[in-house]
Motif scaffolding. Structure first.
Motif, PDB file in Angstrom:
ATOM      1  N   ASP A  69       0.829  -1.211   0.000  1.00 29.90           N
ATOM      2  CA  ASP A  69       0.000   0.000   0.000  1.00 29.90           C
ATOM      3  C   ASP A  69       0.860   1.256   0.000  1.00 29.90           C
ATOM      4  OD1 ASP A  69      -2.244  -1.565   0.047  1.00 29.90           O
ATOM      5  OD2 ASP A  69      -2.583  -1.389   2.210  1.00 29.90           O
ATOM      6  N   GLN A  70       1.924   1.254   0.793  1.00 28.96           N
ATOM      7  CA  GLN A  70       2.787   2.430   0.879  1.00 28.96           C
ATOM      8  C   GLN A  70       3.471   2.708  -0.456  1.00 28.96           C
ATOM      9  OE1 GLN A  70       5.420   1.720   4.164  1.00 28.96           O
ATOM     10  NE2 GLN A  70       3.895   2.275   5.696  1.00 28.96           N
ATOM     11  N   CYS A  71       3.997   1.676  -1.082  1.00 29.40           N
ATOM     12  CA  CYS A  71       4.671   1.862  -2.379  1.00 29.40           C
ATOM     13  C   CYS A  71       3.696   2.338  -3.448  1.00 29.40           C
ATOM     14  CB  CYS A  71       5.346   0.562  -2.807  1.00 29.40           C
ATOM     15  SG  CYS A  71       6.747   0.078  -1.773  1.00 29.40           S
ATOM     16  N   CYS A  72       2.489   1.815  -3.422  1.00 34.59           N
ATOM     17  CA  CYS A  72       1.476   2.227  -4.401  1.00 34.59           C
ATOM     18  C   CYS A  72       1.068   3.677  -4.188  1.00 34.59           C
ATOM     19  CB  CYS A  72       0.248   1.317  -4.296  1.00 34.59           C
ATOM     20  SG  CYS A  72       0.523  -0.366  -4.889  1.00 34.59           S
ATOM     21  N   GLN A  73       0.890   4.088  -2.940  1.00 38.24           N
ATOM     22  CA  GLN A  73       0.556   5.478  -2.653  1.00 38.24           C
ATOM     23  C   GLN A  73       1.688   6.410  -3.072  1.00 38.24           C
ATOM     24  OE1 GLN A  73      -2.318   6.795  -1.643  1.00 38.24           O
ATOM     25  NE2 GLN A  73      -3.274   4.769  -1.568  1.00 38.24           N
ATOM     26  N   LEU A  74       2.899   5.929  -2.945  1.00 40.55           N
ATOM     27  CA  LEU A  74       4.066   6.735  -3.303  1.00 40.55           C
ATOM     28  C   LEU A  74       4.114   7.018  -4.797  1.00 40.55           C
ATOM     29  CD1 LEU A  74       6.525   8.092  -2.091  1.00 40.55           C
ATOM     30  CD2 LEU A  74       7.777   5.938  -2.342  1.00 40.55           C
ATOM     31  N   VAL A  75       3.882   6.009  -5.628  1.00 41.72           N
ATOM     32  CA  VAL A  75       3.917   6.257  -7.076  1.00 41.72           C
ATOM     33  C   VAL A  75       2.702   7.067  -7.524  1.00 41.72           C
ATOM     34  CG1 VAL A  75       5.353   4.278  -7.672  1.00 41.72           C
ATOM     35  CG2 VAL A  75       2.887   3.977  -7.563  1.00 41.72           C
ATOM     36  N   LYS A  76       1.550   6.851  -6.899  1.00 35.68           N
ATOM     37  CA  LYS A  76       0.363   7.639  -7.255  1.00 35.68           C
ATOM     38  C   LYS A  76       0.582   9.112  -6.929  1.00 35.68           C
ATOM     39  CE  LYS A  76      -4.637   8.046  -6.563  1.00 35.68           C
ATOM     40  NZ  LYS A  76      -4.599   9.521  -6.590  1.00 35.68           N
ATOM     41  N   ALA A  77       1.105   9.404  -5.739  1.00 35.84           N
ATOM     42  CA  ALA A  77       1.319  10.789  -5.327  1.00 35.84           C
ATOM     43  C   ALA A  77       2.365  11.476  -6.188  1.00 35.84           C
ATOM     44  CB  ALA A  77       1.736  10.831  -3.867  1.00 35.84           C
ATOM     45  N   ASN A  78       3.254  10.695  -6.793  1.00 29.73           N
ATOM     46  CA  ASN A  78       4.320  11.256  -7.623  1.00 29.73           C
ATOM     47  C   ASN A  78       4.064  11.004  -9.104  1.00 29.73           C
ATOM     48  OD1 ASN A  78       6.724  12.333  -5.829  1.00 29.73           O
ATOM     49  ND2 ASN A  78       5.861  10.545  -4.792  1.00 29.73           N
ATOM     50  N   SER A  79       2.796  11.060  -9.470  1.00 30.20           N
ATOM     51  CA  SER A  79       2.381  11.002 -10.866  1.00 30.20           C
ATOM     52  C   SER A  79       1.599  12.273 -11.170  1.00 30.20           C
ATOM     53  CB  SER A  79       1.491   9.776 -11.112  1.00 30.20           C
ATOM     54  OG  SER A  79       0.885   9.840 -12.388  1.00 30.20           O
ATOM     55  N   ILE A  80       2.025  13.037 -12.164  1.00 37.60           N
ATOM     56  CA  ILE A  80       1.383  14.319 -12.476  1.00 37.60           C
ATOM     57  C   ILE A  80      -0.101  14.134 -12.752  1.00 37.60           C
ATOM     58  CG2 ILE A  80       1.318  16.232 -14.122  1.00 37.60           C
ATOM     59  CD1 ILE A  80       4.332  15.901 -14.478  1.00 37.60           C
ATOM     60  N   GLN A  81      -0.449  13.100 -13.495  1.00 36.07           N
ATOM     61  CA  GLN A  81      -1.853  12.839 -13.791  1.00 36.07           C
ATOM     62  C   GLN A  81      -2.498  11.989 -12.690  1.00 36.07           C
ATOM     63  OE1 GLN A  81      -0.561  11.400 -17.911  1.00 36.07           O
ATOM     64  NE2 GLN A  81      -2.642  12.110 -18.333  1.00 36.07           N
ATOM     65  N   ASN A 126      -4.887   9.310   2.316  1.00 36.09           N
ATOM     66  CA  ASN A 126      -4.081  10.340   2.972  1.00 36.09           C
ATOM     67  C   ASN A 126      -3.401   9.836   4.242  1.00 36.09           C
ATOM     68  OD1 ASN A 126      -4.528  12.443   1.129  1.00 36.09           O
ATOM     69  ND2 ASN A 126      -6.508  12.926   2.056  1.00 36.09           N
ATOM     70  N   GLU A 127      -4.059   8.899   4.920  1.00 38.14           N
ATOM     71  CA  GLU A 127      -3.481   8.361   6.149  1.00 38.14           C
ATOM     72  C   GLU A 127      -2.163   7.655   5.866  1.00 38.14           C
ATOM     73  OE1 GLU A 127      -5.458   5.726   9.209  1.00 38.14           O
ATOM     74  OE2 GLU A 127      -7.070   7.155   8.823  1.00 38.14           O
ATOM     75  N   VAL A 128      -2.186   6.791   4.851  1.00 37.39           N
ATOM     76  CA  VAL A 128      -0.977   6.056   4.476  1.00 37.39           C
ATOM     77  C   VAL A 128       0.084   7.031   3.988  1.00 37.39           C
ATOM     78  CG1 VAL A 128       0.003   4.380   2.866  1.00 37.39           C
ATOM     79  CG2 VAL A 128      -2.218   3.938   3.927  1.00 37.39           C
ATOM     80  N   TRP A 129      -0.338   8.009   3.205  1.00 38.24           N
ATOM     81  CA  TRP A 129       0.612   8.962   2.644  1.00 38.24           C
ATOM     82  C   TRP A 129       1.301   9.776   3.738  1.00 38.24           C
ATOM     83  CZ3 TRP A 129       3.759   9.958  -0.940  1.00 38.24           C
ATOM     84  CH2 TRP A 129       4.245  11.250  -1.161  1.00 38.24           C
ATOM     85  N   LYS A 130       0.535  10.262   4.721  1.00 40.73           N
ATOM     86  CA  LYS A 130       1.124  11.047   5.806  1.00 40.73           C
ATOM     87  C   LYS A 130       2.109  10.206   6.621  1.00 40.73           C
ATOM     88  CE  LYS A 130      -2.757  14.242   6.355  1.00 40.73           C
ATOM     89  NZ  LYS A 130      -3.891  14.663   7.224  1.00 40.73           N
ATOM     90  N   GLU A 133       5.291   9.858   4.576  1.00 36.32           N
ATOM     91  CA  GLU A 133       6.086  11.082   4.491  1.00 36.32           C
ATOM     92  C   GLU A 133       6.973  11.274   5.721  1.00 36.32           C
ATOM     93  OE1 GLU A 133       6.450  14.063   2.088  1.00 36.32           O
ATOM     94  OE2 GLU A 133       6.460  12.025   1.311  1.00 36.32           O
ATOM     95  N   LYS A 134       6.556  10.724   6.858  1.00 40.57           N
ATOM     96  CA  LYS A 134       7.356  10.854   8.076  1.00 40.57           C
ATOM     97  C   LYS A 134       8.664  10.075   7.984  1.00 40.57           C
ATOM     98  CE  LYS A 134       3.391  11.596  11.146  1.00 40.57           C
ATOM     99  NZ  LYS A 134       2.608  11.050  12.276  1.00 40.57           N
ATOM    100  N   THR A 135       8.725   9.103   7.082  1.00 39.72           N
ATOM    101  CA  THR A 135       9.939   8.285   6.947  1.00 39.72           C
ATOM    102  C   THR A 135      10.874   8.834   5.874  1.00 39.72           C
ATOM    103  OG1 THR A 135       9.060   6.799   5.221  1.00 39.72           O
ATOM    104  CG2 THR A 135       8.532   6.263   7.520  1.00 39.72           C
ATOM    105  N   ARG A 136      10.482   9.928   5.263  1.00 40.95           N
ATOM    106  CA  ARG A 136      11.243  10.455   4.118  1.00 40.95           C
ATOM    107  C   ARG A 136      12.636  10.931   4.537  1.00 40.95           C
ATOM    108  NH1 ARG A 136       9.072  14.986  -0.153  1.00 40.95           N
ATOM    109  NH2 ARG A 136      11.068  15.651  -0.985  1.00 40.95           N
ATOM    110  N   GLU A 137      13.614  10.525   3.754  1.00 40.89           N
ATOM    111  CA  GLU A 137      14.998  10.930   3.973  1.00 40.89           C
ATOM    112  C   GLU A 137      15.639  11.135   2.615  1.00 40.89           C
ATOM    113  OE1 GLU A 137      19.217   8.936   5.477  1.00 40.89           O
ATOM    114  OE2 GLU A 137      17.315   7.908   5.804  1.00 40.89           O
TER     115      GLU A 137
END
Length: 215
Positions: A69-81, A126-130, A133-137
């Protein structure tokens, strides 16, 4: 630089997620991936390329659902469309299944076997995405050096396995030799005339050579 996220899942296993920020970084990730990496991308849309680095011995079937789920949310959030859509299809596949041919542009990949590609439909969460984002480095990563180090580790492990195999073979030869000697002693006890000066000189050349290697 690459975006990196070190994430923990419910059973406390730890994983690293890599994401290129442009097509050239995606090319580097494709070039220097690990055998256990799993590639994620929004299907049929432009998006970030995300590589999930599994632990040695793990495969796609071992990925916890939370991590998928996390990886899928990551690519979705980083897709312009894709980030504007309520839901998108995401595909993921083992790194060795990625195919790159000379006629493909930078950042473009194909697959060796379509049956190894998993497709799922996801909605924005949004829950998964937030949480993600806390793990971002963000830091400098020498992908080539990481791959070279991994290959050195694999070579050392292979040497250890070969050494162990040869030791097991040597021990088996020793065991077989002792068993032959015991049988010969029993024959001597039963009939002393059966014993000759060459009674135990019956090892094969291959056995002697392998034993000599360990002397």
């Amino acid at each position: 630089q690459w975006y990196q996220r070190r994430v923990r899942v419910v059973d406390n296993r730890e994983y690293m997620i890599y994401m290129g920020r442009d097509k050239m970084e995606n090319e580097d990730l494709l070039r220097w991936g690990f055998p256990e990496d799993v590639w994620f991308h929004v299907d049929k849309l432009s998006s970030a390329h995300v590589y999930l680095r599994l632990n040695k011995g793990e495969g796609v079937a071992d990925i916890p659902k939370e991590l998928v789920d996390q990886c899928c949310q990551l690519v979705k959030a980083n897709s312009i469309q894709g980030c504007k859509l309520a839901n998108v299809d995401v595909v993921y596949t083992p790194y060795p299944n990625l195919k790159k041919t000379g006629d493909m542009v930078a950042g473009q990949v194909g697959f060796h076997k379509n049956k190894k590609v998993v497709k799922i439909n996801i909605e924005k969460n949004n829950e998964v995405w937030k949480k993600l984002e806390k793990t971002r480095e963000e830091r400098e990563v020498d992908l080539k050096e990481e791959r070279d180090r991994r290959e050195r580790e694999d070579q050392e492990e292979l040497k250890k396995q070969k050494k162990l195999q040869r030791e097991m073979e040597r021990l088996q030869i020793e065991k077989d030799r002792k068993e032959r000697e015991m049988k010969s002693y029993k024959l001597m006890d039963a009939d002393p005339e059966l014993c000759t000066s060459n009674q135990f000189d019956n090892e094969s050349d291959a056995e002697r050579e392998l034993v000599d290697d360990f002397m």
